[in-house]
Enzyme design. Structure first.
Site, short mmCIF file in Angstrom:
data_model
loop_
_atom_site.label_atom_id
_atom_site.label_comp_id
_atom_site.label_asym_id
_atom_site.label_seq_id
_atom_site.Cartn_x
_atom_site.Cartn_y
_atom_site.Cartn_z
N GLU A 82 0.91 -1.32 -0.09
CA GLU A 82 -0.04 -0.13 0.01
C GLU A 82 0.84 1.33 0.09
O GLU A 82 0.59 2.08 -0.75
CB GLU A 82 -0.87 0.05 1.15
CG GLU A 82 -2.00 0.98 1.14
CD GLU A 82 -3.47 0.50 2.00
OE1 GLU A 82 -4.22 0.19 1.63
OE2 GLU A 82 -3.27 0.60 3.31
N GLU A 95 2.18 1.67 -3.42
CA GLU A 95 0.92 2.07 -4.23
C GLU A 95 0.90 3.79 -4.23
O GLU A 95 0.73 4.54 -5.15
CB GLU A 95 -0.35 1.46 -4.15
CG GLU A 95 -1.58 1.88 -4.89
CD GLU A 95 -2.78 1.12 -4.46
OE1 GLU A 95 -2.81 0.19 -3.62
OE2 GLU A 95 -3.68 1.36 -5.38
N CYS A 143 -8.69 -2.08 3.59
CA CYS A 143 -8.54 -3.22 4.52
C CYS A 143 -10.15 -3.61 5.12
O CYS A 143 -9.97 -4.65 5.47
CB CYS A 143 -7.71 -2.99 5.61
SG CYS A 143 -6.21 -2.06 5.39
N SER A 156 -7.31 1.93 -2.61
CA SER A 156 -6.17 1.26 -2.84
C SER A 156 -6.68 -0.15 -3.46
O SER A 156 -7.47 -0.52 -3.00
CB SER A 156 -5.59 1.00 -1.57
OG SER A 156 -4.54 -0.20 -1.70
N LYS A 213 -15.89 -9.74 7.31
CA LYS A 213 -14.88 -10.53 6.76
C LYS A 213 -15.51 -11.88 6.22
O LYS A 213 -15.04 -12.58 5.28
CB LYS A 213 -13.86 -10.71 7.77
CG LYS A 213 -13.13 -9.58 8.31
CD LYS A 213 -11.91 -9.27 7.25
CE LYS A 213 -11.52 -7.94 7.51
NZ LYS A 213 -10.55 -7.56 6.43
N GLU A 244 -16.56 -10.85 2.83
CA GLU A 244 -15.35 -10.57 2.06
C GLU A 244 -14.81 -11.73 1.53
O GLU A 244 -14.49 -11.82 0.36
CB GLU A 244 -14.52 -9.78 2.79
CG GLU A 244 -13.00 -9.45 2.10
CD GLU A 244 -12.12 -8.83 3.00
OE1 GLU A 244 -11.66 -9.37 4.19
OE2 GLU A 244 -11.43 -7.94 2.52
N GLU A 286 -13.89 -11.66 -6.26
CA GLU A 286 -12.40 -11.47 -6.32
C GLU A 286 -11.54 -12.00 -5.61
O GLU A 286 -10.30 -11.97 -5.81
CB GLU A 286 -12.56 -9.83 -5.86
CG GLU A 286 -13.31 -8.91 -6.77
CD GLU A 286 -14.88 -8.90 -6.44
OE1 GLU A 286 -15.31 -9.53 -5.30
OE2 GLU A 286 -15.60 -7.94 -6.62
N CYS A 299 -11.33 -1.66 14.12
CA CYS A 299 -11.72 -3.24 14.32
C CYS A 299 -11.52 -3.56 15.90
O CYS A 299 -12.23 -4.28 16.21
CB CYS A 299 -10.55 -4.09 13.74
SG CYS A 299 -10.55 -3.54 11.86
S1 SF4 Z 1 -14.19 -4.76 12.36
FE1 SF4 Z 1 -15.24 -2.85 11.26
S2 SF4 Z 1 -13.59 -1.46 10.76
FE2 SF4 Z 1 -12.82 -3.51 10.88
S3 SF4 Z 1 -12.64 -4.31 9.10
FE3 SF4 Z 1 -14.55 -5.26 9.92
S4 SF4 Z 1 -16.12 -3.75 9.30
FE4 SF4 Z 1 -14.01 -2.78 9.24
#
Ligand code: SF4
Ligand code: SF4
Ligand code: FES
Ligand code: FES
Lengths: 574, 154
Positions: A279, A282, A299, A319, A358, A361, A366, A503
């Site tokens: 990053e 970049e 992230c 990014s 996550k 995600e 992707e 987080c």
């Molecule tokens: S815990 Fe909250 S701030 Fe951290 S990656 Fe997940 S959604 Fe984003």
């Protein structure tokens, strides 16, 4: 301006304009609340916080009513107690009686209140509505039967995150919380951050669990099951095992994970270092080549989805780096698998995250390589605690162990990723080195620390002055986007985290409304940064090794193939 | 559909949030129901999340989210009808058609709407289907009434 009020026959001072509740809390006088949430608009909907005020015919909601000079308040009069009791009984009247099977058993506000008010029988029996649970989302499970309609999830989603995926639907006894057209969170604008789960007093909201698939993999002899843990996990679970909140139990956690049966334990902070290498390169590339600026961190999957849905014109500013979870996932099934001569299809890769987004995600298209998912399952911090308990592991009696190399060593820059501002600080340390060839002597960058929803700073790197901003909460992020849209040009690099505070207070963390606990976790991460000797990502010897042996250099062809991705506009019901 | 919506929006060019209900009413008058597309466009026009609009609209009985069926059954829930048992009549119709008030049957033949007093209190409880009044309706009569409309279709 100070005014005097009388509470339970005692004189106290209050500030003009504040609510009764705020004044009482400062004095340590407890009044129960349900719909109230600190920092959000009070609605006065549940009436749990009622108090009796002399000369007022009706009971008054302390959470939304301002103090008045000379007010005489009773917080526990028989009338008040009777009223609160009735409210609890009404809430229980159509509530499913299945605490034993409930996600929030032992940590439920409704349960606590009925205990506190000594409710011992069902006096009022209401009609139980039949509801459909919503399990359409990759991250969040909703069970309207357990919902008490406090509206906290709605307000967090609207006021803190500006997503507004849900609202009250219908009216009267048929009211429920739902997404538009009752269509399910998966087609709504929900970004999966899980802040609604953190807000919910009951078991109406929780994560979509991946424990079953992890256990199935652990019991499958064909699979090599590996696990990684995010930077904030090791400082967030101590209190769940009776230890001091915020205590870092990294080593013990490694040992516990091996006892459960994971063959390798890796550290997501290692790939946070990797993220910083990519990053920061970049960023420098964009600045020196007239690229698109400002650049945003990528992230946080909640933030990414928000941009895709609401602000697609800013996709080019994101990014292209994958998140640390996905980077490590990709590296495990390539670099590591090749080194160890394992067929990547036989690896089952799990991650522990403070985050519900996550889960979404890891299911994104992707996030695969030749059709193989980078990550196979994501456990939240809460699920990790359950797993440790289910396997009967006594955290207090195991020796700490190290994580497995070459993916288990980190710098402290990778560790502070859990805090809002942490990614920025880590990136600046490495960018400084890359641009000047020298190490930052004063590694601590105070301007980007702290829990405010927005921080800005100008950082001098050699001859270059870089404008940076750090925001947490998507409402705060959106506001900044509007400023940029309206012409702000003084910021080059922006860190965004969806969860307020970062987080460390993510939607997958143990549920608490105790700010002290969150603060102790934040401090713990910075303490680690203070005492560790490797304080910047580029100093991590294993990072040097992976570039020498495998990736070449940051932004190389191989890096792009494994560690970068791109995003596109997303159509949802918004 | 698009052009009809645009016309309505033109009439409310600089509308604020408090125009939400009147706009929804106009759309329903024009198109008979609030489609997903319509709600999304209202959201864009007024800068309100669709979840909020859906929340507000479902608060009122008058809005429906599916097109009306060929036979539109209006069940009066005014006071006189209520006193004489319109609630059980409504439930019987819902059970018979396997849909709830506000919904349309899958074959598109029937839809149900709950309405306030339709000014025929002397005949309570009252149904109005496609403009025809059915007076002093009882649960027992529901089958016959509904079937008579179904048979007309065949
Ligand atoms: S815990 Fe909250 S701030 Fe951290 S990656 Fe997940 S959604 Fe984003
Ligand atoms: S889901 Fe939870 S937070 Fe949301 S309204 Fe219901 S009880 Fe409150
Ligand atoms: S907490 Fe005050 S009304 Fe709900
Ligand atoms: S109450 Fe039903 S017609 Fe008047």
């Amino acid at each position: 301006m100070n005014i005097n009020i009388e509470v339970n026959n005692k004189l106290i001072q209050a500030k003009k304009g504040e609510t009764i509740l705020t004044a009482l809390n400062r004095e340590g006088i407890h009044v129960p609340t349900l719909c109230y949430m600190k920092d959000l608009m009070p609605t006065g909907a549940c009436r749990m916080c009622v108090v009796e005020v002399e000369k007022k015919p009706n009971l008054i909601t302390a959470c939304s009513y301002p103090v008045e000079e000379g007010m005489k308040i009773k917080t526990n009069s028989p009338r008040v107690v009777h009223s609160r009791k009735t409210i609890i009984e009404l809430l229980l009247s159509n509530h499913p009686d299945d605490c034993l099977y409930c996600e929030r058993n032992g940590n439920c506000e409704l349960q606590k209140l009925s205990e506190q008010y000594n409710i011992r029988e069902r006096r009022i029996s209401g009609k139980k509505n039949k509801y459909r649970v919503d399990q359409s989302s990759a991250s969040i499970f909703r069970d309207p039967a357990k919902c008490i309609l406090c509206g906290r999830c709605i307000r967090v989603c609207e006021e803190i995150e500006k997503v507004t995926a849900i609202d009250f639907v219908g009216r009267g006894s048929k009211t429920i919380i739902n997404s538009a057209f009752n269509k399910g969170l998966n087609v709504s604008s929900c970004v999966n951050c899980g802040q609604c789960i953190m807000a919910c007093p009951t078991g109406a909201l929780h994560e979509i669990s991946h424990i079953d698939r992890v256990e199935a993999a652990l019991n499958n002899p064909e699979k090599m099951v590996v696990i990684q843990h995010a930077p904030s996990i090791s400082v967030s679970i101590a209190e769940e095992f009776g230890l001091k909140p915020g205590a870092d139990i990294n080593g013990v956690m490694n040992a516990a994970l091996r006892k459960i049966g994971f063959s390798k334990v890796f550290d997501t902070s290692f790939s946070a270092d990797l993220t910083i290498m990519e990053e920061s390169s970049e960023l420098i590339h964009r600045i020196t080549n007239n690229g698109v600026l400002p650049m945003f961190t990528s992230c946080c999957p909640g933030w990414i989805k928000y941009v895709e849905e609401f602000r697609p014109e800013f996709i080019k500013n994101l990014s292209t780096c994958k998140s640390p979870q996905q980077m490590l996932g990709a590296v495990i099934k390539s670099y590591y698998a090749e080194q160890e001569k394992i067929n990547p299809e036989n690896i089952f890769s799990v991650s522990i995250m403070p985050c519900t987004a996550k889960k979404f995600e890891c299911s994104r298209e992707e996030m695969t390589n030749n059709g193989i998912a980078d990550i196979d399952a994501v456990l939240t911090t809460r699920e990790l605690v359950k797993l440790i308990k289910a396997y009967g592991i006594d955290i207090n009696n195991i020796e700490p162990e190290l994580a497995d190399n070459p993916l288990g060593t980190r710098s402290s820059a990778g560790k502070i990723f859990g805090n809002t501002g942490g990614v920025m600080e880590a990136a600046l340390r490495t960018a400084y080195f890359k641009l000047t060839g020298e190490e930052l002597i004063n590694y601590k960058i105070d301007a980007v620390r702290g829990e405010e929803s927005r921080k800005e700073a100008k950082i001098q790197i050699g001859k270059l002055e870089i404008g940076v901003a750090v925001v947490s909460g998507l409402a705060a992020a959106d506001k900044l986007l509007t400023e940029i849209e309206n012409g702000r040009k003084d910021i080059h690099f922006i860190e965004v985290m969806t969860c307020p505070g970062g987080c460390i207070a993510g939607g997958g963390q143990p549920i608490t409304h105790d700010v002290k606990r969150i603060k102790s976790r934040i401090k713990s991460l910075y303490d680690i940064d203070k005492t560790d000797s490797i304080k910047a990502s580029h100093q991590n010897p294993y990072i040097k090794e992976i570039y020498e042996n495998y990736l070449g250099e940051p932004l190389s062809h191989k890096s792009h193939e494994l560690l970068h991705t791109h995003y596109s506009k997303r159509d949802v019901l918004k | 559909m698009r052009t009809e919506l645009e016309e309505i929006f033109k009439r409310h060019a600089h509308a604020k949030r408090d125009s939400l209900i009147p706009i929804l009413q106009e759309i329903q008058d024009k198109m008979g129901y609030l489609s997903e597309e319509a709600v999304v466009s209202v959201g864009q026009h007024l800068n309100i999340a669709t979840s909020k609009i859906y929340g507000v609209a479902t608060f009122y009985n008058q809005f429906r989210f599916e097109p009306k069926g060929k036979n539109h059954v209006m069940v009066c829930r005014g006071t006189a009808c209520h006193v004489l048992g319109s609630q059980t009549v409504l439930e019987a119709i819902e059970n018979k058609l396997k849909i709830k008030a506000g919904q349309t049957s899958r074959d598109g033949l029937f839809s149900i709407e709950v309405v306030a007093c339709i000014g025929a209190c002397g005949l309570a409880p009252v149904l109005n289907i496609n403009g025809n009044f059915h007076a002093k309706v009882t649960v027992e009569k529901i089958d016959e009434i509904i079937e008579s409309y179904r048979n007309k279709e065949e």
